[in-house]
Design a protein around this motif. Structure first.
Motif, PDB file in Angstrom:
ATOM      1  N   ASN B 288      39.176  40.541  60.564  1.00 18.10           N
ATOM      2  CA  ASN B 288      39.215  41.972  60.275  1.00 18.10           C
ATOM      3  C   ASN B 288      38.220  42.366  59.182  1.00 18.10           C
ATOM      4  O   ASN B 288      37.815  43.526  59.093  1.00 18.10           O
ATOM      5  CB  ASN B 288      40.647  42.342  59.852  1.00 18.10           C
ATOM      6  CG  ASN B 288      41.068  43.716  60.333  1.00 18.10           C
ATOM      7  OD1 ASN B 288      40.308  44.409  61.002  1.00 18.10           O
ATOM      8  ND2 ASN B 288      42.281  44.111  59.992  1.00 18.10           N
ATOM      9  N   GLU B 289      37.816  41.395  58.346  1.00 13.09           N
ATOM     10  CA  GLU B 289      36.875  41.709  57.260  1.00 13.09           C
ATOM     11  C   GLU B 289      35.506  42.108  57.810  1.00 13.09           C
ATOM     12  O   GLU B 289      34.741  42.809  57.137  1.00 13.09           O
ATOM     13  CB  GLU B 289      36.761  40.525  56.285  1.00 13.09           C
ATOM     14  CG  GLU B 289      36.150  39.257  56.850  1.00 13.09           C
ATOM     15  CD  GLU B 289      37.084  38.471  57.774  1.00 13.09           C
ATOM     16  OE1 GLU B 289      38.274  38.824  57.867  1.00 13.09           O
ATOM     17  OE2 GLU B 289      36.614  37.509  58.415  1.00 13.09           O
ATOM     18  N   ARG B 290      35.227  41.683  59.052  1.00 10.85           N
ATOM     19  CA  ARG B 290      33.947  42.076  59.664  1.00 10.85           C
ATOM     20  C   ARG B 290      34.019  43.524  60.141  1.00 10.85           C
ATOM     21  O   ARG B 290      32.996  44.198  60.316  1.00 10.85           O
ATOM     22  CB  ARG B 290      33.625  41.171  60.870  1.00 10.85           C
ATOM     23  CG  ARG B 290      33.286  39.723  60.474  1.00 10.85           C
ATOM     24  CD  ARG B 290      32.934  38.861  61.681  1.00 10.85           C
ATOM     25  NE  ARG B 290      34.095  38.376  62.405  1.00 10.85           N
ATOM     26  CZ  ARG B 290      34.363  38.645  63.694  1.00 10.85           C
ATOM     27  NH1 ARG B 290      33.547  39.407  64.403  1.00 10.85           N
ATOM     28  NH2 ARG B 290      35.439  38.147  64.276  1.00 10.85           N
ATOM     29  N   ARG B 291      35.251  44.000  60.339  1.00 10.96           N
ATOM     30  CA  ARG B 291      35.440  45.349  60.879  1.00 10.96           C
ATOM     31  C   ARG B 291      35.722  46.379  59.781  1.00 10.96           C
ATOM     32  O   ARG B 291      35.130  47.474  59.789  1.00 10.96           O
ATOM     33  CB  ARG B 291      36.594  45.298  61.876  1.00 10.96           C
ATOM     34  CG  ARG B 291      37.139  46.647  62.281  1.00 10.96           C
ATOM     35  CD  ARG B 291      38.319  46.510  63.247  1.00 10.96           C
ATOM     36  NE  ARG B 291      39.096  47.742  63.269  1.00 10.96           N
ATOM     37  CZ  ARG B 291      40.257  47.938  62.646  1.00 10.96           C
ATOM     38  NH1 ARG B 291      40.805  46.958  61.943  1.00 10.96           N
ATOM     39  NH2 ARG B 291      40.870  49.095  62.715  1.00 10.96           N
ATOM     40  N   LEU B 292      36.609  46.065  58.834  1.00  6.20           N
ATOM     41  CA  LEU B 292      37.011  47.032  57.797  1.00  6.20           C
ATOM     42  C   LEU B 292      35.981  47.036  56.670  1.00  6.20           C
ATOM     43  O   LEU B 292      36.149  46.396  55.635  1.00  6.20           O
ATOM     44  CB  LEU B 292      38.407  46.679  57.259  1.00  6.20           C
ATOM     45  CG  LEU B 292      39.550  46.800  58.261  1.00  6.20           C
ATOM     46  CD1 LEU B 292      40.872  46.429  57.595  1.00  6.20           C
ATOM     47  CD2 LEU B 292      39.621  48.191  58.877  1.00  6.20           C
ATOM     48  N   THR B 293      34.917  47.799  56.897  1.00  3.16           N
ATOM     49  CA  THR B 293      33.791  47.804  55.960  1.00  3.16           C
ATOM     50  C   THR B 293      33.713  49.095  55.161  1.00  3.16           C
ATOM     51  O   THR B 293      32.919  49.207  54.233  1.00  3.16           O
ATOM     52  CB  THR B 293      32.470  47.704  56.738  1.00  3.16           C
ATOM     53  OG1 THR B 293      32.413  48.818  57.658  1.00  3.16           O
ATOM     54  CG2 THR B 293      32.401  46.412  57.530  1.00  3.16           C
ATOM     55  N   ARG B 333      44.747  50.067  59.892  1.00  4.48           N
ATOM     56  CA  ARG B 333      44.202  48.778  59.443  1.00  4.48           C
ATOM     57  C   ARG B 333      44.237  47.659  60.484  1.00  4.48           C
ATOM     58  O   ARG B 333      43.349  46.825  60.510  1.00  4.48           O
ATOM     59  CB  ARG B 333      44.916  48.341  58.156  1.00  4.48           C
ATOM     60  CG  ARG B 333      44.703  49.303  56.982  1.00  4.48           C
ATOM     61  CD  ARG B 333      45.599  48.966  55.798  1.00  4.48           C
ATOM     62  NE  ARG B 333      47.022  49.169  56.119  1.00  4.48           N
ATOM     63  CZ  ARG B 333      48.012  48.772  55.333  1.00  4.48           C
ATOM     64  NH1 ARG B 333      47.758  48.166  54.176  1.00  4.48           N
ATOM     65  NH2 ARG B 333      49.280  48.991  55.691  1.00  4.48           N
ATOM     66  N   PRO B 334      45.263  47.587  61.365  1.00  2.00           N
ATOM     67  CA  PRO B 334      45.330  46.409  62.239  1.00  2.00           C
ATOM     68  C   PRO B 334      44.109  46.258  63.145  1.00  2.00           C
ATOM     69  O   PRO B 334      43.567  47.248  63.656  1.00  2.00           O
ATOM     70  CB  PRO B 334      46.587  46.649  63.074  1.00  2.00           C
ATOM     71  CG  PRO B 334      47.441  47.545  62.234  1.00  2.00           C
ATOM     72  CD  PRO B 334      46.471  48.445  61.527  1.00  2.00           C
ATOM     73  N   ALA B 335      43.680  45.018  63.325  1.00  2.00           N
ATOM     74  CA  ALA B 335      42.555  44.694  64.198  1.00  2.00           C
ATOM     75  C   ALA B 335      43.028  44.617  65.647  1.00  2.00           C
ATOM     76  O   ALA B 335      44.219  44.471  65.919  1.00  2.00           O
ATOM     77  CB  ALA B 335      41.955  43.355  63.783  1.00  2.00           C
TER      78      ALA B 335
END
Lengths: 358, 357
Positions: B288-293, B333-335
């Motif tokens: 998820n860190e790649r998405r929540l930028t 927030r959920p991926a």
């Protein structure tokens, strides 16, 4: 092609009482299935009402050219899922004109074992039946379906019971086969995608005695007809691809009346012990090429080792946890190869565990 | 091939009482779905009437080879849109032979949370927006994208039609009807901002059934992509660069939130979620860190921010809810690869049971 399909699917019931019967037998290799069809004047549901027939045994390696007739004895009837209506499939076995079973006829001896009073009393019931694994191959290159030609797919792991265009290859064949077998009256109890991509499994059972063999052979015939329609090739080779790829087996689940009754777990252990003493004899009859498959890796036990265990998939014989817990049930002989003859394997297990004394 | 289709579509009800049940479970990675089928002697509509089963856990990374049996407990039944007739799909969870949930079984704990009296009384509703990307089969590049290149930048694709804008609609539409047939509460679909990406929504569902229904909807989608010859990806950031990621926004409300004065309850719930932001993020999906930028309609992964109609927030409250003083909120927030059993039960647990220390 639509006119051709109309004709193939014609429902003859509307125009005639006549039916078509496809007589099926096993050819000279012991693994090749052959069949031909004939017309009857009306519906038939009992094999004893069907006439014997014959075929050219010199074309299947089962008779010399100058004395080529082999006689077909009808043994079991199933509904024909391809012709539907009142049309039937007929499982047969093969005899000389003098009435002797020919050498490749393994059903005859199996039937004798199953009708022995001591065996019949035990109702040898292949409770969860036979787990037939098989591989689908691309037609002109004989490389597994879904595998890149000239290469390999990613390693095993994602494929077992999976879905997805990159994980499951050939499901339409498997699903068509499932319904076709249920239609035909074969006791098909389940299917699943296997560990090697392009490999699948179906299970036939519960079946009693000789009918386990009849039903498995008919199920194999239906599968070969369906792969023919789909344009892929069916392989029962026990180790189709060398290397870190699973082989294909025909695990045979077995129980007798005593094993299913209270105290059955002891009967099971005695039976397994007897099988252990005849390990070499069984292995010799469990399918050609099994030594390429039973290596001790890829969920098999080494071919020279006899090992049994609860829930142990690396064993020759596996007993389920539920059987252990209930003190009765069944066990799974994991040794037979996918190309085994079910008449041989089922009757041999019954013979060793019920009739044979060390 | 016409004859193969005839066989696949055979209506067995005309010939036999027997039915086929496809047992479905979540495999060892926590996101891989597995299934196998068995024959039953007649129609079944209640999961409690289905037998437990087992599978080879050593082939899915869930058991060792010398003790390989994993037991399947049937939990929910849906109609099988592929086999039709009386045939069924069965969502299961996984146990050891001794009856303990195996480590990857997230349903068991979720069910415990949902049956807690305080939680059950609140009738937790969930609507999950599942985003996903369709990939071409042999190159794993999004469907419709040129091989070795990129399509024009984002802008024209969201909710659009046209052969140059919408890629794979037949999969999406087949999935929509198949889910409705199956009895899944699929509430809608739309084309997403990144070309080749789509979304479907499941809900409103109460408690544990949100997870059951989303997993079966994912299974049905994977079967359909298999037929279509494309690959389903639930990766939260399938393409690096100026391309949206894929999430599973989870809309949530309780009885109190839906009643008069609910807006106050909503604000309290959001405040509690803010205090457990790190714990939730850890459970909201791998990668998820790649998405929540903080870009592409997300909030940065280390930041907890909420707002009305704010798509750059961690939690968004709709204008309707603000205006009527009651309603629901959306956890963004959920991926896309989250486990709905984990996310739904964690939101319920934090907002209803958890007390700040």
């Amino acid at each position: 092609m639509s006119l051709l399909t109309d004709l193939v699917n014609l429902n003859l019931n509307n125009t005639t009482d006549k039916i078509i019967a496809e007589y099926i037998w096993i050819g000279g290799s012991g693994m090749d299935i052959r069949s031909k069809a004939r017309t009857f004047t009306g519906p038939v549901t009992d094999p004893s009402k069907l006439p014997k027939w014959n075929y050219d045994g010199s074309s299947t390696g089962q008779a010399p050219g100058e004395d080529s007739e082999v006689i077909l004895y009808p043994q079991a009837i199933f509904k024909d899922p391809f012709r539907r209506g009142n049309n039937i499939l007929v499982m047969c076995d093969c005899y000389t004109p003098a009435g002797e079973p020919i050498p490749t006829n393994k059903r005859f001896n199996a039937a004798k074992i199953f009708s022995h009073p001591a065996v019949a009393a035990e109702v040898p019931w292949y409770m969860y039946g036979i787990e037939q694994e098989y591989t689908l191959l691309q037609k002109d290159v004989k490389w597994p379906l879904g595998w890149p030609v000239g290469g390999f797919p990613g390693p095993q792991g994602p494929y077992y019971c999976a879905a997805g265009a990159d994980k499951a290859f050939g499901r339409d064949i498997v699903d068509a086969h499932y319904k076709a077998c249920l239609y035909a009256g074969v006791n098909i109890s389940g299917i699943n995608g296997e560990v090697m991509p392009g490999q699948w499994e179906f299970q036939v059972g519960p079946a009693v005695g000789i009918s386990a063999g009849d039903e498995l052979w008919i199920a194999r015939y239906i599968l070969e007809r369906i792969t023919e329609i789909a344009g892929v090739v069916l392989s029962f080779d026990p180790k189709p691809i060398q290397g870190d790829w699973n082989g294909a087996g025909a695990h045979t689940n077995y129980s007798t009346k005593s094993m299913r009754s209270d105290g059955g777990y002891e009967v099971i252990k005695k039976a397994i012990e007897k099988l252990g003493k005849r390990h070499k004899e069984h292995i010799a009859a469990y399918g050609e090429g099994n030594e390429r498959r039973l290596t001790g890796r890829h969920e098999t036990a080494d071919i020279n080792t006899f090992l049994w265990g609860v829930a142990n998939r690396g064993a020759s014989i596996r007993v389920g946890r539920e059987t252990e817990r209930n003190g009765k049930g069944y066990f799974e002989d994991r040794r037979p190869a996918s190309n085994m003859d079910p008449y041989v394997v089922t009757s041999m297990i019954a013979e060793t565990t019920i009739l044979w004394e060390p």
